[in-house]
Design a protein around this motif. Structure first.
Motif, PDB file in Angstrom:
ATOM      1  N   TYR A  60     -49.062  21.916  73.107  1.00  0.00           N
ATOM      2  CA  TYR A  60     -48.358  22.281  72.050  1.00  0.00           C
ATOM      3  C   TYR A  60     -48.643  22.923  70.964  1.00  0.00           C
ATOM      4  CZ  TYR A  60     -46.643  17.287  73.576  1.00  0.00           C
ATOM      5  OH  TYR A  60     -46.073  16.369  74.265  1.00  0.00           O
ATOM      6  N   GLY A  61     -47.655  23.655  70.294  1.00  0.00           N
ATOM      7  CA  GLY A  61     -47.771  24.799  69.428  1.00  0.00           C
ATOM      8  C   GLY A  61     -46.557  24.639  68.291  1.00  0.00           C
ATOM      9  N   THR A  62     -46.561  25.639  67.460  1.00  0.00           N
ATOM     10  CA  THR A  62     -45.684  25.527  66.578  1.00  0.00           C
ATOM     11  C   THR A  62     -44.924  27.013  66.472  1.00  0.00           C
ATOM     12  OG1 THR A  62     -44.930  25.405  64.247  1.00  0.00           O
ATOM     13  CG2 THR A  62     -47.137  26.257  64.580  1.00  0.00           C
ATOM     14  N   ARG A  63     -43.637  27.099  66.451  1.00  0.00           N
ATOM     15  CA  ARG A  63     -43.024  28.383  66.477  1.00  0.00           C
ATOM     16  C   ARG A  63     -43.049  29.086  64.986  1.00  0.00           C
ATOM     17  NH1 ARG A  63     -39.661  24.774  69.115  1.00  0.00           N
ATOM     18  NH2 ARG A  63     -39.268  25.860  71.527  1.00  0.00           N
ATOM     19  N   SER A  64     -43.211  28.362  63.931  1.00  0.00           N
ATOM     20  CA  SER A  64     -43.389  28.985  62.789  1.00  0.00           C
ATOM     21  C   SER A  64     -43.830  28.007  61.880  1.00  0.00           C
ATOM     22  CB  SER A  64     -41.866  29.253  62.059  1.00  0.00           C
ATOM     23  OG  SER A  64     -41.105  28.121  61.825  1.00  0.00           O
ATOM     24  N   LEU A  65     -43.937  28.367  60.545  1.00  0.00           N
ATOM     25  CA  LEU A  65     -44.509  27.445  59.212  1.00  0.00           C
ATOM     26  C   LEU A  65     -43.495  26.722  58.817  1.00  0.00           C
ATOM     27  CD1 LEU A  65     -47.135  30.032  57.432  1.00  0.00           C
ATOM     28  CD2 LEU A  65     -47.516  27.884  59.340  1.00  0.00           C
ATOM     29  N   GLY A  89     -48.335  24.149  46.931  1.00  0.00           N
ATOM     30  CA  GLY A  89     -47.497  23.164  47.374  1.00  0.00           C
ATOM     31  C   GLY A  89     -47.691  22.928  48.896  1.00  0.00           C
ATOM     32  N   ALA A  90     -47.239  21.558  49.469  1.00  0.00           N
ATOM     33  CA  ALA A  90     -47.769  21.188  50.816  1.00  0.00           C
ATOM     34  C   ALA A  90     -46.557  20.272  51.343  1.00  0.00           C
ATOM     35  CB  ALA A  90     -48.862  20.526  50.948  1.00  0.00           C
ATOM     36  N   LEU A  91     -46.435  19.884  52.359  1.00  0.00           N
ATOM     37  CA  LEU A  91     -45.654  18.626  52.971  1.00  0.00           C
ATOM     38  C   LEU A  91     -46.686  17.579  53.096  1.00  0.00           C
ATOM     39  CD1 LEU A  91     -43.736  20.925  55.408  1.00  0.00           C
ATOM     40  CD2 LEU A  91     -42.780  19.840  53.320  1.00  0.00           C
ATOM     41  N   SER A  92     -45.920  16.330  52.742  1.00  0.00           N
ATOM     42  CA  SER A  92     -46.879  15.116  52.904  1.00  0.00           C
ATOM     43  C   SER A  92     -46.022  14.273  53.724  1.00  0.00           C
ATOM     44  CB  SER A  92     -46.974  14.282  51.472  1.00  0.00           C
ATOM     45  OG  SER A  92     -47.701  13.216  51.575  1.00  0.00           O
ATOM     46  N   PRO A  93     -46.652  13.460  55.107  1.00  0.00           N
ATOM     47  CA  PRO A  93     -45.976  12.752  55.753  1.00  0.00           C
ATOM     48  C   PRO A  93     -46.133  11.315  55.424  1.00  0.00           C
ATOM     49  CG  PRO A  93     -47.894  13.239  56.872  1.00  0.00           C
ATOM     50  CD  PRO A  93     -47.999  14.137  55.406  1.00  0.00           C
ATOM     51  N   LEU A  94     -44.842  10.541  55.763  1.00  0.00           N
ATOM     52  CA  LEU A  94     -45.076   9.187  55.456  1.00  0.00           C
ATOM     53  C   LEU A  94     -45.304   8.572  56.877  1.00  0.00           C
ATOM     54  CD1 LEU A  94     -44.425   6.318  54.059  1.00  0.00           C
ATOM     55  CD2 LEU A  94     -42.397   6.612  54.527  1.00  0.00           C
ATOM     56  N   PHE A  95     -46.558   7.796  56.775  1.00  0.00           N
ATOM     57  CA  PHE A  95     -46.863   6.943  57.964  1.00  0.00           C
ATOM     58  C   PHE A  95     -46.695   5.429  57.667  1.00  0.00           C
ATOM     59  CE2 PHE A  95     -48.718  10.940  59.343  1.00  0.00           C
ATOM     60  CZ  PHE A  95     -48.536  11.046  60.666  1.00  0.00           C
ATOM     61  N   GLN A 137     -45.444  34.556  59.752  1.00  0.00           N
ATOM     62  CA  GLN A 137     -46.218  33.275  59.761  1.00  0.00           C
ATOM     63  C   GLN A 137     -46.751  33.027  58.242  1.00  0.00           C
ATOM     64  OE1 GLN A 137     -46.790  31.156  62.006  1.00  0.00           O
ATOM     65  NE2 GLN A 137     -45.277  32.089  63.399  1.00  0.00           N
ATOM     66  N   TYR A 138     -46.286  33.804  57.093  1.00  0.00           N
ATOM     67  CA  TYR A 138     -46.755  33.520  55.939  1.00  0.00           C
ATOM     68  C   TYR A 138     -45.943  33.455  54.763  1.00  0.00           C
ATOM     69  CZ  TYR A 138     -50.842  36.306  58.182  1.00  0.00           C
ATOM     70  OH  TYR A 138     -51.511  36.609  58.843  1.00  0.00           O
ATOM     71  N   VAL A 139     -46.291  32.626  53.955  1.00  0.00           N
ATOM     72  CA  VAL A 139     -45.564  32.145  52.667  1.00  0.00           C
ATOM     73  C   VAL A 139     -45.762  33.283  51.682  1.00  0.00           C
ATOM     74  CG1 VAL A 139     -45.145  30.623  50.843  1.00  0.00           C
ATOM     75  CG2 VAL A 139     -45.858  29.857  53.139  1.00  0.00           C
ATOM     76  N   VAL A 140     -44.691  33.950  51.174  1.00  0.00           N
ATOM     77  CA  VAL A 140     -44.529  35.128  50.372  1.00  0.00           C
ATOM     78  C   VAL A 140     -44.331  34.673  48.880  1.00  0.00           C
ATOM     79  CG1 VAL A 140     -44.442  36.790  52.042  1.00  0.00           C
ATOM     80  CG2 VAL A 140     -42.297  35.853  51.012  1.00  0.00           C
ATOM     81  N   GLU A 141     -43.581  33.189  48.984  1.00  0.00           N
ATOM     82  CA  GLU A 141     -43.059  32.962  47.597  1.00  0.00           C
ATOM     83  C   GLU A 141     -42.689  31.400  47.493  1.00  0.00           C
ATOM     84  OE1 GLU A 141     -39.564  33.918  44.109  1.00  0.00           O
ATOM     85  OE2 GLU A 141     -39.216  34.185  46.193  1.00  0.00           O
ATOM     86  N   ARG A 142     -43.384  30.693  46.622  1.00  0.00           N
ATOM     87  CA  ARG A 142     -42.983  29.337  46.561  1.00  0.00           C
ATOM     88  C   ARG A 142     -42.380  29.223  45.173  1.00  0.00           C
ATOM     89  NH1 ARG A 142     -46.411  26.268  49.856  1.00  0.00           N
ATOM     90  NH2 ARG A 142     -48.203  27.347  50.831  1.00  0.00           N
ATOM     91  N   ALA A 143     -41.236  28.246  45.182  1.00  0.00           N
ATOM     92  CA  ALA A 143     -40.675  27.885  44.048  1.00  0.00           C
ATOM     93  C   ALA A 143     -40.241  26.359  44.007  1.00  0.00           C
ATOM     94  CB  ALA A 143     -39.209  28.569  44.056  1.00  0.00           C
ATOM     95  N   ALA A 144     -40.281  25.693  42.923  1.00  0.00           N
ATOM     96  CA  ALA A 144     -40.026  24.221  42.755  1.00  0.00           C
ATOM     97  C   ALA A 144     -39.182  24.141  41.388  1.00  0.00           C
ATOM     98  CB  ALA A 144     -41.476  23.596  42.606  1.00  0.00           C
ATOM     99  N   GLY A 145     -38.185  23.335  41.604  1.00  0.00           N
ATOM    100  CA  GLY A 145     -37.363  22.722  40.481  1.00  0.00           C
ATOM    101  C   GLY A 145     -38.008  21.515  40.094  1.00  0.00           C
ATOM    102  N   ASN A 195     -39.584  27.500  50.086  1.00  0.00           N
ATOM    103  CA  ASN A 195     -40.866  28.633  50.493  1.00  0.00           C
ATOM    104  C   ASN A 195     -39.963  29.696  51.012  1.00  0.00           C
ATOM    105  OD1 ASN A 195     -42.899  26.967  49.463  1.00  0.00           O
ATOM    106  ND2 ASN A 195     -43.363  26.255  51.427  1.00  0.00           N
ATOM    107  N   ARG A 196     -40.345  31.013  50.681  1.00  0.00           N
ATOM    108  CA  ARG A 196     -39.875  32.050  51.376  1.00  0.00           C
ATOM    109  C   ARG A 196     -40.893  32.873  52.398  1.00  0.00           C
ATOM    110  NH1 ARG A 196     -39.105  37.703  50.302  1.00  0.00           N
ATOM    111  NH2 ARG A 196     -40.097  37.422  48.245  1.00  0.00           N
ATOM    112  N   TYR A 197     -40.456  32.745  53.700  1.00  0.00           N
ATOM    113  CA  TYR A 197     -41.635  33.189  54.640  1.00  0.00           C
ATOM    114  C   TYR A 197     -41.265  34.695  55.009  1.00  0.00           C
ATOM    115  CZ  TYR A 197     -42.562  28.303  55.118  1.00  0.00           C
ATOM    116  OH  TYR A 197     -42.668  26.979  54.731  1.00  0.00           O
ATOM    117  N   GLU A 198     -42.189  35.262  55.502  1.00  0.00           N
ATOM    118  CA  GLU A 198     -42.018  36.681  55.966  1.00  0.00           C
ATOM    119  C   GLU A 198     -43.067  36.558  57.187  1.00  0.00           C
ATOM    120  OE1 GLU A 198     -43.052  40.024  53.810  1.00  0.00           O
ATOM    121  OE2 GLU A 198     -41.155  39.638  52.423  1.00  0.00           O
TER     122      GLU A 198
END
Length: 338
Positions: A241-246, A184-190, A140-148, A135-138
């Motif tokens: 708690y918080g997040t600095r970026s995406l 697209g998203a991120l999937s965690p393994l628990f 706090q926003y995703v401006v482009e997604r790419a997948a191989g 992902n390309r960020y600007e």
């Protein structure tokens, strides 16, 4: 003769057209209620309009001026649009496929693929594998997604593989199928273990990636629901708690463990970073890994060209039909019928 005039009249055709549009809107929202019997309405509309056009063309042997032919072209476009739209669910193929990174998924895999429509044909032999996702960020926003993605397809010449880069709204076309990145998203393994170390849960889970949303999943057989809030780049300030970026630079989940028997009481609550293991009530929960998952659309819709051609004919017909207005000429009166 009276009934034939009614069935080929403009009013009857407009009524069927309105009903067809209502059915299409309902089907797009409630696909489980779709039935082939719905095709009777556009089928009747197609025949009504076709007979109307034939009758008008046969009856009007004189005065076939440019406006008349414009009307004929307009109706031909309507016929192409109606036929293509009606055939779409019969001969088209539409599927959404979830691709975890590093896993090869067949389009027919019910665990990862949802087939919206496959018409009367068989499920195609297509396999997809996500090799990377960026992902390309600007800010706090995703401006482009790419997948191989590696695309493997069975064709008339055998099994074909190709390496492609998919982007949002930028599909690739292979052997009649359009393949497009939908999201697209991120999937965690628990991983959860009991007090003897036996694994009771080990799976990637589908959770919201938005920090503002608390999502949840269940550990079957343990009577436990895990409520989780994602922090892609976690930091702590005081007790908050918080997040600095995406970007997932320091991923963590805010976790609340709730037992089904005590839904209003947290059995454990805290923040779990990647690689950490937390104990609670004779169990342990590990945030073991996190991987990209993308959703890919696989589409084969030969009716697209019919719809496209239909709209071009409709626009061209209207332009030709009303061209005399541009030259100041008077149009002949409308004829009764379609």
């Amino acid at each position: 003769m009276k009934y034939i005039s009614f069935l080929t009249s403009r009013g009857f055709a407009v009524g069927l057209l309105i009903i067809s549009i209502i059915i299409l809107v309902l089907w797009s929202k409630l696909q489980e209620f779709y039935s082939l019997f719905f095709l009777l309405v556009p089928g009747a509309l197609f025949l009504s309009m076709l007979f109307c056009v034939i009758r008008r063309f046969a009856e009007r042997k004189k005065g076939r001026n440019i406006s008349f032919y414009g009307s004929m072209i307009f109706h031909a476009g309507m016929l192409a649009w109606i036929l293509s739209t009606a055939l779409m669910p019969i001969i088209g193929f539409y599927a959404s496929v979830a691709l975890p990174e590093g896993l090869t998924v067949d389009v027919g895999n019910e665990r990862f693929a949802v087939i919206d429509s496959r018409g009367i044909g068989e499920i195609p032999v297509i396999s997809l594998r996500l090799n990377w996702q960026r992902n390309r960020y600007e800010g706090q926003y995703v401006v482009e997604r790419a997948a191989g993605v590696t695309i493997s397809m069975m064709t008339e010449d055998g099994y074909k593989n190709s390496e492609e880069v998919l982007r949002i709204n930028s599909p690739v076309s292979r052997h009649g199928y359009g393949i497009m990145l939908e999201g697209g998203a991120l999937s965690p393994l628990f991983i959860a273990r009991d007090n003897k170390g036996a694994v009771v849960f080990d799976s990637f889970v589908n959770l919201s990636n938005e920090t503002a949303v608390e999502d949840s999943f269940e550990i079957p057989g343990a009577g436990i629901i895990i409520h989780a809030r994602f922090f892609p780049d976690v930091f702590k300030q005081g007790n908050e708690y918080g997040t600095r970026s995406l970007e997932p630079k320091n991923p963590a989940f805010g976790v609340r463990v709730v037992r089904n028997k005590e839904p209003f009481k947290d059995a454990w609550k805290g923040v779990v970073k990647k690689g950490e293991v937390v104990p609670f009530d004779g169990l342990t929960l590990e945030f073991a890994d996190i991987k990209p998952v993308v959703t890919v659309q696989v589409v084969n819709d030969p009716t697209y060209w019919g719809i496209y051609a239909g709209w071009l004919l409709i626009v061209a017909g209207l332009v030709i039909r009303y061209a005399p207005f541009l030259t100041g000429k008077r149009l002949p009166p409308f004829t009764k019928g379609g």
